[in-house]
Write a protein that holds these residues in place. Sequence first.
Motif, PDB file in Angstrom:
ATOM      1  N   TYR A 137      24.017  43.744  54.415  1.00  0.00           N
ATOM      2  CA  TYR A 137      23.308  42.500  54.138  1.00  0.00           C
ATOM      3  C   TYR A 137      21.822  42.595  54.486  1.00  0.00           C
ATOM      4  CZ  TYR A 137      28.058  40.743  53.856  1.00  0.00           C
ATOM      5  OH  TYR A 137      29.367  40.563  53.512  1.00  0.00           O
ATOM      6  N   THR A 138      21.515  43.097  55.665  1.00  0.00           N
ATOM      7  CA  THR A 138      20.110  43.180  56.061  1.00  0.00           C
ATOM      8  C   THR A 138      19.931  44.211  57.177  1.00  0.00           C
ATOM      9  OG1 THR A 138      18.173  41.895  56.760  1.00  0.00           O
ATOM     10  CG2 THR A 138      20.239  41.323  57.777  1.00  0.00           C
ATOM     11  N   MET A 139      18.714  44.777  57.219  1.00  0.00           N
ATOM     12  CA  MET A 139      18.296  45.647  58.323  1.00  0.00           C
ATOM     13  C   MET A 139      16.898  45.200  58.722  1.00  0.00           C
ATOM     14  SD  MET A 139      19.409  49.429  57.030  1.00  0.00           S
ATOM     15  CE  MET A 139      20.155  50.202  58.427  1.00  0.00           C
ATOM     16  N   ARG A 140      16.709  45.035  60.008  1.00  0.00           N
ATOM     17  CA  ARG A 140      15.388  44.660  60.521  1.00  0.00           C
ATOM     18  C   ARG A 140      15.033  45.610  61.668  1.00  0.00           C
ATOM     19  NH1 ARG A 140      17.919  39.233  60.869  1.00  0.00           N
ATOM     20  NH2 ARG A 140      17.420  38.175  58.944  1.00  0.00           N
ATOM     21  N   PHE A 141      13.771  46.008  61.699  1.00  0.00           N
ATOM     22  CA  PHE A 141      13.286  46.891  62.745  1.00  0.00           C
ATOM     23  C   PHE A 141      12.041  46.265  63.348  1.00  0.00           C
ATOM     24  CE2 PHE A 141      15.572  49.326  59.663  1.00  0.00           C
ATOM     25  CZ  PHE A 141      16.372  50.150  60.433  1.00  0.00           C
ATOM     26  N   TYR A 142      12.012  46.159  64.670  1.00  0.00           N
ATOM     27  CA  TYR A 142      10.898  45.545  65.372  1.00  0.00           C
ATOM     28  C   TYR A 142      10.311  46.549  66.347  1.00  0.00           C
ATOM     29  CZ  TYR A 142      13.155  41.253  63.752  1.00  0.00           C
ATOM     30  OH  TYR A 142      13.737  40.272  62.989  1.00  0.00           O
ATOM     31  N   ASN A 143       8.999  46.522  66.498  1.00  0.00           N
ATOM     32  CA  ASN A 143       8.319  47.386  67.454  1.00  0.00           C
ATOM     33  C   ASN A 143       8.196  46.737  68.822  1.00  0.00           C
ATOM     34  OD1 ASN A 143       7.897  49.639  65.796  1.00  0.00           O
ATOM     35  ND2 ASN A 143       6.169  48.631  64.820  1.00  0.00           N
ATOM     36  N   VAL A 144       9.079  45.808  69.115  1.00  0.00           N
ATOM     37  CA  VAL A 144       9.164  45.145  70.417  1.00  0.00           C
ATOM     38  C   VAL A 144      10.640  44.986  70.760  1.00  0.00           C
ATOM     39  CG1 VAL A 144       6.985  43.879  70.169  1.00  0.00           C
ATOM     40  CG2 VAL A 144       9.114  42.829  69.416  1.00  0.00           C
ATOM     41  N   ALA A 145      10.902  44.739  72.016  1.00  0.00           N
ATOM     42  CA  ALA A 145      12.262  44.466  72.465  1.00  0.00           C
ATOM     43  C   ALA A 145      12.497  42.961  72.361  1.00  0.00           C
ATOM     44  CB  ALA A 145      12.449  44.942  73.901  1.00  0.00           C
ATOM     45  N   LEU A 146      13.364  42.540  71.456  1.00  0.00           N
ATOM     46  CA  LEU A 146      13.687  41.133  71.337  1.00  0.00           C
ATOM     47  C   LEU A 146      14.590  40.703  72.489  1.00  0.00           C
ATOM     48  CD1 LEU A 146      14.433  40.719  67.515  1.00  0.00           C
ATOM     49  CD2 LEU A 146      12.289  40.333  68.725  1.00  0.00           C
ATOM     50  N   THR A 147      14.470  39.443  72.878  1.00  0.00           N
ATOM     51  CA  THR A 147      15.324  38.900  73.928  1.00  0.00           C
ATOM     52  C   THR A 147      16.664  38.488  73.325  1.00  0.00           C
ATOM     53  OG1 THR A 147      14.601  36.618  73.587  1.00  0.00           O
ATOM     54  CG2 THR A 147      13.274  37.998  75.107  1.00  0.00           C
ATOM     55  N   GLY A 148      17.612  38.217  74.202  1.00  0.00           N
ATOM     56  CA  GLY A 148      18.912  37.735  73.739  1.00  0.00           C
ATOM     57  C   GLY A 148      18.792  36.451  72.954  1.00  0.00           C
ATOM     58  N   ASN A 149      17.915  35.538  73.369  1.00  0.00           N
ATOM     59  CA  ASN A 149      17.711  34.284  72.644  1.00  0.00           C
ATOM     60  C   ASN A 149      17.132  34.542  71.261  1.00  0.00           C
ATOM     61  OD1 ASN A 149      18.715  32.633  74.649  1.00  0.00           O
ATOM     62  ND2 ASN A 149      16.708  32.290  75.591  1.00  0.00           N
ATOM     63  N   GLU A 150      16.177  35.451  71.143  1.00  0.00           N
ATOM     64  CA  GLU A 150      15.596  35.785  69.846  1.00  0.00           C
ATOM     65  C   GLU A 150      16.640  36.403  68.922  1.00  0.00           C
ATOM     66  OE1 GLU A 150      10.949  36.640  70.989  1.00  0.00           O
ATOM     67  OE2 GLU A 150      12.458  38.135  71.519  1.00  0.00           O
ATOM     68  N   LEU A 151      17.518  37.225  69.456  1.00  0.00           N
ATOM     69  CA  LEU A 151      18.580  37.833  68.652  1.00  0.00           C
ATOM     70  C   LEU A 151      19.556  36.769  68.163  1.00  0.00           C
ATOM     71  CD1 LEU A 151      19.237  41.035  70.746  1.00  0.00           C
ATOM     72  CD2 LEU A 151      18.219  40.922  68.468  1.00  0.00           C
ATOM     73  N   ARG A 152      19.926  35.827  69.016  1.00  0.00           N
ATOM     74  CA  ARG A 152      20.829  34.753  68.604  1.00  0.00           C
ATOM     75  C   ARG A 152      20.175  33.888  67.524  1.00  0.00           C
ATOM     76  NH1 ARG A 152      22.207  35.367  73.762  1.00  0.00           N
ATOM     77  NH2 ARG A 152      20.715  33.889  74.591  1.00  0.00           N
ATOM     78  N   ASP A 153      18.870  33.644  67.638  1.00  0.00           N
ATOM     79  CA  ASP A 153      18.158  32.837  66.637  1.00  0.00           C
ATOM     80  C   ASP A 153      18.117  33.534  65.285  1.00  0.00           C
ATOM     81  OD1 ASP A 153      17.742  30.856  68.471  1.00  0.00           O
ATOM     82  OD2 ASP A 153      15.648  31.378  68.873  1.00  0.00           O
ATOM     83  N   ASN A 154      18.110  34.859  65.271  1.00  0.00           N
ATOM     84  CA  ASN A 154      18.113  35.600  64.015  1.00  0.00           C
ATOM     85  C   ASN A 154      19.473  35.519  63.350  1.00  0.00           C
ATOM     86  OD1 ASN A 154      15.470  36.347  64.102  1.00  0.00           O
ATOM     87  ND2 ASN A 154      15.834  38.432  64.754  1.00  0.00           N
TER      88      ASN A 154
END
Length: 154
Positions: A137-154
């Motif tokens: 469905y999707t792949m996303r790559f970030y040059n930062v470490a996302l927090t648990g809250n940011e991951l849940r929001d995604n």
Amino acid sequence: LSGDARATINFQPFAEDWTESGKTIEIEFAIRDVNNRDAVAISCMNNNVGFKITADTASLIRNNVPLVQAKYVDDEKIHLAFVVEKQVMNDHTVRLITSYLNGVLSSAATFAESDTIFQNPAVNISVGSSDCSLDLYTMRFYNVALTGNELRDN
């Protein structure tokens, strides 16, 4: 993708050392019609470094050893994330690797300050297996470490 269908994603996520600034990979997928539990549906491996997603396990690997793993079942849509981060606690740097399944922490590990996570040479992402079908469905790559809250929001 099913049968002999394959895809190469022209992106090399391990071209830089993940431990320097932090990184996050997010992948949403479903694996179906499994004929072999060891079937590799998605991978980005070279010189024993990278990630591998099989019919029921996702692993971030260094020196041919899983640093973190996430276990799941087939026939369900999965939101997987690997996060590599540095945290400073009491003037001491802690390097942390985590995996999340559907926004929930699945596994965590620390690693030595001298350890690196990059490929030389870096390779593209391979998708598809003759031993299972894959809905990507999707792949996303970030040059930062996302927090648990940011991951849940995604």
